[in-house]
Write an enzyme that holds these catalytic residues in place. Structure first.
Site, PDB file in Angstrom:
ATOM      1  N   ASP A 107       0.642  -0.882  -0.347  1.00 24.55           N
ATOM      2  CA  ASP A 107      -0.126  -0.402  -0.347  1.00 24.55           C
ATOM      3  C   ASP A 107       0.905   1.442   0.275  1.00 24.55           C
ATOM      4  OD1 ASP A 107       1.113   0.250   2.731  1.00 24.55           O
ATOM      5  OD2 ASP A 107      -0.854  -0.265   3.686  1.00 24.55           O
ATOM      6  N   HIS A 149      -1.236   6.872   9.668  1.00 25.80           N
ATOM      7  CA  HIS A 149      -0.061   6.551  10.014  1.00 25.80           C
ATOM      8  C   HIS A 149       1.635   5.602   9.737  1.00 25.80           C
ATOM      9  CE1 HIS A 149      -4.226   4.823   9.762  1.00 25.80           C
ATOM     10  NE2 HIS A 149      -4.697   4.840   8.491  1.00 25.80           N
ATOM     11  N   GLY A 157       0.188   2.562   5.675  1.00 28.86           N
ATOM     12  CA  GLY A 157      -1.361   3.429   4.996  1.00 28.86           C
ATOM     13  C   GLY A 157      -1.315   3.857   4.560  1.00 28.86           C
ATOM     14  N   HIS A 194      -9.904   5.041  10.019  1.00 31.79           N
ATOM     15  CA  HIS A 194      -9.634   4.489  10.139  1.00 31.79           C
ATOM     16  C   HIS A 194      -8.456   4.800  11.112  1.00 31.79           C
ATOM     17  CE1 HIS A 194      -9.470   3.397   6.451  1.00 31.79           C
ATOM     18  NE2 HIS A 194      -9.939   2.211   6.396  1.00 31.79           N
ATOM     19  N   TYR A 330     -11.059   8.449  -0.609  1.00 32.18           N
ATOM     20  CA  TYR A 330     -10.889   7.875  -2.042  1.00 32.18           C
ATOM     21  C   TYR A 330     -12.159   8.324  -2.572  1.00 32.18           C
ATOM     22  CZ  TYR A 330      -7.720   6.851   1.676  1.00 32.18           C
ATOM     23  OH  TYR A 330      -6.435   6.550   2.259  1.00 32.18           O
TER      24      TYR A 330
END
Length: 411
Positions: A107, A149, A157, A194, A330
C-alpha cells in the site's frame, strides 16, 4: 431544509490556507489519491473562497506558501535509515531489498518524486503549525497533511511521512516569548475512518501516573482484521495497568451517521474541557463519508452531527488555536466537495450545500448531482443505544482519571 452550518463569528485574524503549486503537484502524485490535491484546490478556487472579503473588507483567508522541511526537522521523529532509504530513489536491486523493512511496498510503493513529497508535505504541515504558534493566525488549513499512519521507521497505510507527529512535537515546545514559561498542551483529534495508530502510539505512555502535554483522541471504526490492527484502537479500560488517559479511542460500529456523532459529541467536548488544550490539531479524513469506496460509515457533510457541524463547533466555539489537516478520502470528487465546504466553514462564510458546482475546467468530475453536498446514504447504523450507553459509562471513568491527573498537574 437548508443544511448550511450558520456562523456569525468574525475572525480577528484571517484563516491561513497552506498552498503552493509545488505542494499540490507533488501531493497529486500520491499513489492512493492521484490528482486529489489538484481537484480540491481547483474547487476551492472555483468558489473564490481565497479571495472572498466581508462587507468590512476584512480578509477571511491568507494564503501562505510552505517551505520544504529540512532533514533536521524530519529527524525530529523519523529515523535516519528510513529517510535515507525512502528519499534515495535508486533502482539498484540491493537497494530494493530493503523495501519491506521500511514499509515501502504494497500500500506504500515507491513513486517518482517521493523525496519531494516527504519534504513538501512535512514542510506544509509544519508551516501550518508555525503560523498558529507564532500568532499569525488562530486557524490554519493544510489539506495535503494528516498522514496519521506513517511510523518512525516505516511507511504505512498510504502514509510516507509522519507530519502529524512532527507538528505535535513542534507545538509542544515551550513558547520562548511567554512569561512565565508555559508548556503548551496539544490535543490531537482524529476524525478519519481509520484509527490514528502511529500518532497515538507515538505519545502513548502505558501505566503513566502524571499529566501529559499531548492528548490524542481518535474516533474511528475498528473490527477484527480492519486496518490498522492495534490494541490502542479499542475502547480504553481504566482498570488495565497499561491504561493512559491521554491516549484515547472512541471506536464506532459500521454505519456510523450524523446521529451517531451527535450522540457521542458530549464525550469529546468533556475530554477537551478537562484537558484545556492550547493547540488543537484536527485530522479531517473523509473516508467515513457516505459514498467513499471504504463503504463503512454513513457520515454526511451537513446537518446536526455532520462533519461540517463538528468542524464548525471546533473552529468557532472551542478555545485554543486550531490546525485542520486532511487524511483519507478515496472518492476524489467528494473529497474536493468536503474540504472546499470545510474551508468555507472555517472561514466563517459557509457555502450552501445546495449550491451548484461552478462551471469550470473540473466541472464534469462532479456529475451527476453537480452540487456541493455529500448526503448520507441508506446504510444501517449499527451503533445501538446499548452501545452508546457503554461508551458513556466507560468515558465517565476515563474522564474522572483524566480530571484527577490534570488537577495535580504543574503544566
Amino acid at each position: 431544509m437548508d443544511s448550511r452550518v450558520e456562523s456569525t463569528e468574525l475572525h480577528a485574524k484571517p484563516v491561513v490556507y497552506i498552498f503552493s503549486e509545488d505542494l499540490v503537484k507533488i501531493s497529486s502524485r500520491l499513489p492512493s489519491n492521484r490528482n486529489r490535491s489538484f481537484l480540491v484546490y481547483s474547487l476551492v478556487q472555483a468558489y473564490g473562497l481565497l479571495t472572498t472579503c466581508t462587507d468590512q473588507a476584512s480578509q477571511r483567508f491568507l494564503v501562505v506558501r510552505p517551505r520544504p522541511a529540512g532533514k533536521k526537522e524530519l529527524l525530529a521523529y523519523h529515523t535516519h535509515d528510513y529517510l535515507e532509504y525512502a528519499m534515495n530513489q535508486s533502482s539498484d536491486a540491493q537497494h530494493l531489498l530493503g523495501a519491506s523493512e521500511f514499509g515501502l511496498e504494497d500500500d506504500c510503493p515507491m513513486f517518482h518524486g517521493i523525496n519531494d513529497y516527504i519534504t513538501q508535505v512535512a514542510g506544509a504541515t509544519l508551516t501550518g503549525a508555525a503560523v498558529i504558534r507564532n500568532d499569525v493566525s488562530d486557524v490554519s488549513i493544510c489539506w495535503d497533511g494528516g498522514r496519521h499512519h506513517a511510523k518512525k521507521a516505516q511507511a504505512s497505510g498510504y502514509c510516507y511521512v509522519a507530519d502529524c507527529i512532527l507538528a505535535i512535537l513542534f507545538l509542544k515546545r515551550t513558547v520562548p516569548s511567554s512569561l512565565p514559561l508555559k508548556k503548551p498542551r496539544v490535543m490531537y483529534l482524529d476524525l478519519d475512518l481509520h484509527f490514528s495508530d502511529a500518532v497515538s502510539q507515538a505519545f502513548y505512555r502505558p501505566g503513566s501516573t502524571t499529566a501529559a502535554q499531548v492528548l490524542t483522541l481518535s474516533i474511528h471504526h475498528t473490527a477484527p482484521g480492519f486496518f490498522p490492527v492495534s490494541s490502542l484502537s479499542t475502547l480504553p479500560d481504566v482498570n488495565d495497568p497499561t491504561f493512559d488517559p491521554f491516549t484515547l479511542s472512541v471506536p464506532l460500529k459500521a454505519g456510523a451517521s450524523a446521529k451517531t456523532f451527535l450522540r457521542i459529541w458530549p464525550i469529546i467536548e468533556h475530554v477537551k474541557d478537562i484537558f484545556r488544550p492550547d493547540f488543537i490539531i484536527l485530522q479531517c479524513g473523509l473516508d467515513g463519508l457516505a459514498g467513499d469506496p471504504m463503504a463503512t460509515f454513513n457520515w454526511s457533510l451537513g446537518g446536526e452531527g455532520s462533519l461540517g457541524w463538528c468542524i464548525h463547533r471546533i473552529v468557532h466555539e472551542w478555545q485554543g488555536k486550531k490546525m485542520l489537516l486532511g487524511g483519507g478520502g478515496y472518492n476524489t470528487p467528494n473529497a474536493a466537495r468536503a474540504w472546499t465546504y470545510l474551508t468555507s466553514v472555517a472561514g466563517g462564510i459557509p457555502l450552501s450545500l445546495d449550491a451548484d458546482i461552478p462551471e469550470y475546467s473540473g466541472y464534469l468530475h462532479f456529475k451527476p448531482s453537480f452540487t456541493l453536498d455529500v448526503p448520507a446514504g441508506n446504510m444501517q447504523d449499527q451503533n445501538t443505544e446499548e452501545y452508546f450507553q457503554t461508551l458513556e459509562a466507560t468515558y465517565e471513568g476515563i474522564t474522572s482519571v483524566l480530571h484527577s491527573r490534570m488537577v495535580s498537574s504543574t503544566l
